[in-house]
Design an enzyme around this catalytic site. Structure first.
Site, mmCIF file in Angstrom:
data_model
loop_
_atom_site.group_PDB
_atom_site.id
_atom_site.type_symbol
_atom_site.label_atom_id
_atom_site.label_comp_id
_atom_site.label_asym_id
_atom_site.label_seq_id
_atom_site.Cartn_x
_atom_site.Cartn_y
_atom_site.Cartn_z
ATOM 1 N N ASN B 49 8.746 -10.346 -2.365
ATOM 2 C CA ASN B 49 9.763 -9.624 -3.112
ATOM 3 C C ASN B 49 10.394 -10.559 -4.147
ATOM 4 O O ASN B 49 10.740 -11.690 -3.840
ATOM 5 C CB ASN B 49 10.835 -9.136 -2.115
ATOM 6 C CG ASN B 49 11.855 -8.228 -2.758
ATOM 7 O OD1 ASN B 49 12.580 -8.640 -3.656
ATOM 8 N ND2 ASN B 49 11.925 -6.998 -2.282
ATOM 9 N N HIS B 60 8.319 -5.432 -5.196
ATOM 10 C CA HIS B 60 8.449 -5.536 -3.754
ATOM 11 C C HIS B 60 7.291 -6.430 -3.292
ATOM 12 O O HIS B 60 6.383 -6.753 -4.077
ATOM 13 C CB HIS B 60 8.374 -4.137 -3.132
ATOM 14 C CG HIS B 60 9.706 -3.439 -3.112
ATOM 15 N ND1 HIS B 60 9.948 -2.305 -2.377
ATOM 16 C CD2 HIS B 60 10.876 -3.746 -3.726
ATOM 17 C CE1 HIS B 60 11.202 -1.930 -2.536
ATOM 18 N NE2 HIS B 60 11.800 -2.778 -3.348
ATOM 19 N N GLU B 62 4.732 -5.880 -1.378
ATOM 20 C CA GLU B 62 3.415 -5.246 -1.420
ATOM 21 C C GLU B 62 2.928 -5.082 -2.860
ATOM 22 O O GLU B 62 1.752 -5.276 -3.150
ATOM 23 C CB GLU B 62 3.466 -3.873 -0.731
ATOM 24 C CG GLU B 62 3.805 -3.933 0.758
ATOM 25 C CD GLU B 62 5.309 -3.866 1.036
ATOM 26 O OE1 GLU B 62 6.123 -4.281 0.161
ATOM 27 O OE2 GLU B 62 5.676 -3.390 2.120
ATOM 28 N N SER B 85 7.846 -2.878 7.529
ATOM 29 C CA SER B 85 7.380 -1.499 7.316
ATOM 30 C C SER B 85 7.566 -1.120 5.839
ATOM 31 O O SER B 85 8.656 -1.278 5.289
ATOM 32 C CB SER B 85 8.198 -0.552 8.206
ATOM 33 O OG SER B 85 7.874 0.797 7.931
ATOM 34 N N CYS B 87 8.341 0.551 2.381
ATOM 35 C CA CYS B 87 9.224 1.610 1.891
ATOM 36 C C CYS B 87 8.375 2.712 1.245
ATOM 37 O O CYS B 87 7.154 2.591 1.133
ATOM 38 C CB CYS B 87 10.232 1.019 0.891
ATOM 39 S SG CYS B 87 9.565 0.730 -0.764
ATOM 40 N N CYS B 90 6.181 1.492 -1.657
ATOM 41 C CA CYS B 90 4.989 0.729 -1.263
ATOM 42 C C CYS B 90 4.038 1.578 -0.415
ATOM 43 O O CYS B 90 2.817 1.383 -0.455
ATOM 44 C CB CYS B 90 5.419 -0.547 -0.554
ATOM 45 S SG CYS B 90 6.392 -1.610 -1.669
ATOM 46 N N ASP B 150 17.901 -3.256 -2.936
ATOM 47 C CA ASP B 150 16.434 -3.325 -2.911
ATOM 48 C C ASP B 150 15.790 -2.025 -2.449
ATOM 49 O O ASP B 150 14.612 -1.781 -2.730
ATOM 50 C CB ASP B 150 15.977 -4.476 -2.008
ATOM 51 C CG ASP B 150 14.531 -4.859 -2.275
ATOM 52 O OD1 ASP B 150 14.220 -5.157 -3.439
ATOM 53 O OD2 ASP B 150 13.714 -4.836 -1.340
#
Lengths: 156, 156
Positions: B49, B60, B62, B85, B87, B90, B150
């Site tokens: 991130n 982010h 990912e 996990s 969001c 992503c 975020d």
């Protein structure tokens, strides 16, 4: 809270995203443009798909406009405008960041996640703009490989 | 087609993403890391991130790892590994690009769209890694404002 963008003309907002799509087409890129606006129609960020231009698969038009808008504490008073129905990646962006309204140039050449967004309370406006569709159609006809790559559907 | 990543150890893949999260923590950033691997466990791209570090809300963990992997015709043989996990943003990336497998460090401090991905055929592995969770917990305790920003849940 008043409706987000009650006083703005969606077709007027689309002109900025469409200009980005045209620029992308001239550069040989995937001709999709987007812009993020505030609730009174003030421009916060604009961008276009940059896969071809920058070799960056993470920059779809919507994520490029979001990036250009920079850091904000929240997006509850913003409008995302895009020339094409947002793919799952960009629909996920809209949902995660709570963008309450999305204006879409066209959903004929590709339909992404905008019905899903509507189910989750996002106000969706599809303008069915002929130029947005024509830009995409011309690109997909000439470069089906690039278009498929852009939506993760390319061949090995 | 053989199962993607049949011969790789998810915990081994997580070490790369966790290292990215640790680097992010040291930089004062949101401590989430990710990495994209090929089906045999070869690293394609890694990232973390970058909201705080680069002022870029679009990166982010990912999406940073996806970006670092560069252009690929498709992702049908890849594994996304993330410390947290994913969001909706992503998760949308994973779904749009057809990434068939996601390894998650932990889903205690935040639960994104991984159940939705599983419903759409993505193989999900949640490792419940204590260090990934401890990094996030420490960050959210110290910087709740940054964390809320975020995920689009910040205050005005």
């Amino acid at each position: 809270m008043p409706e987000i963008g009650a006083d703005v003309d969606p077709a007027e907002l689309l002109t900025v995203a469409r200009e980005e799509a045209r620029l992308g087409a001239r550069e040989g890129g995937v001709p999709i443009g987007a812009a993020l606006f505030g609730s009174a129609g003030e421009l916060l960020g604009r961008g276009r798909n940059r896969r071809v231009q920058d070799g960056d698969p993470s920059l779809h038009a919507e994520t490029a406009a979001f990036r250009a808008a920079g850091r904000r504490p929240h997006y509850r008073d913003t409008i995302m405008v895009t020339t094409l129905s947002p793919c799952w990646y960009c629909s996920g962006l809209v949902r995660q960041f709570g963008i309450p309204r999305v204006v879409i140039g066209e959903a004929r050449t590709f339909t992404g996640g905008h019905d899903w967004l509507a189910e989750h309370g996002v106000r969706i406006t599809v303008l069915d703009d002929p130029e947005c569709a024509a830009l995409m159609r011309a690109f997909v006809d000439r470069h089906p490989d690039l278009w498929h790559e852009d939506i993760g559907a390319g061949h090995s």
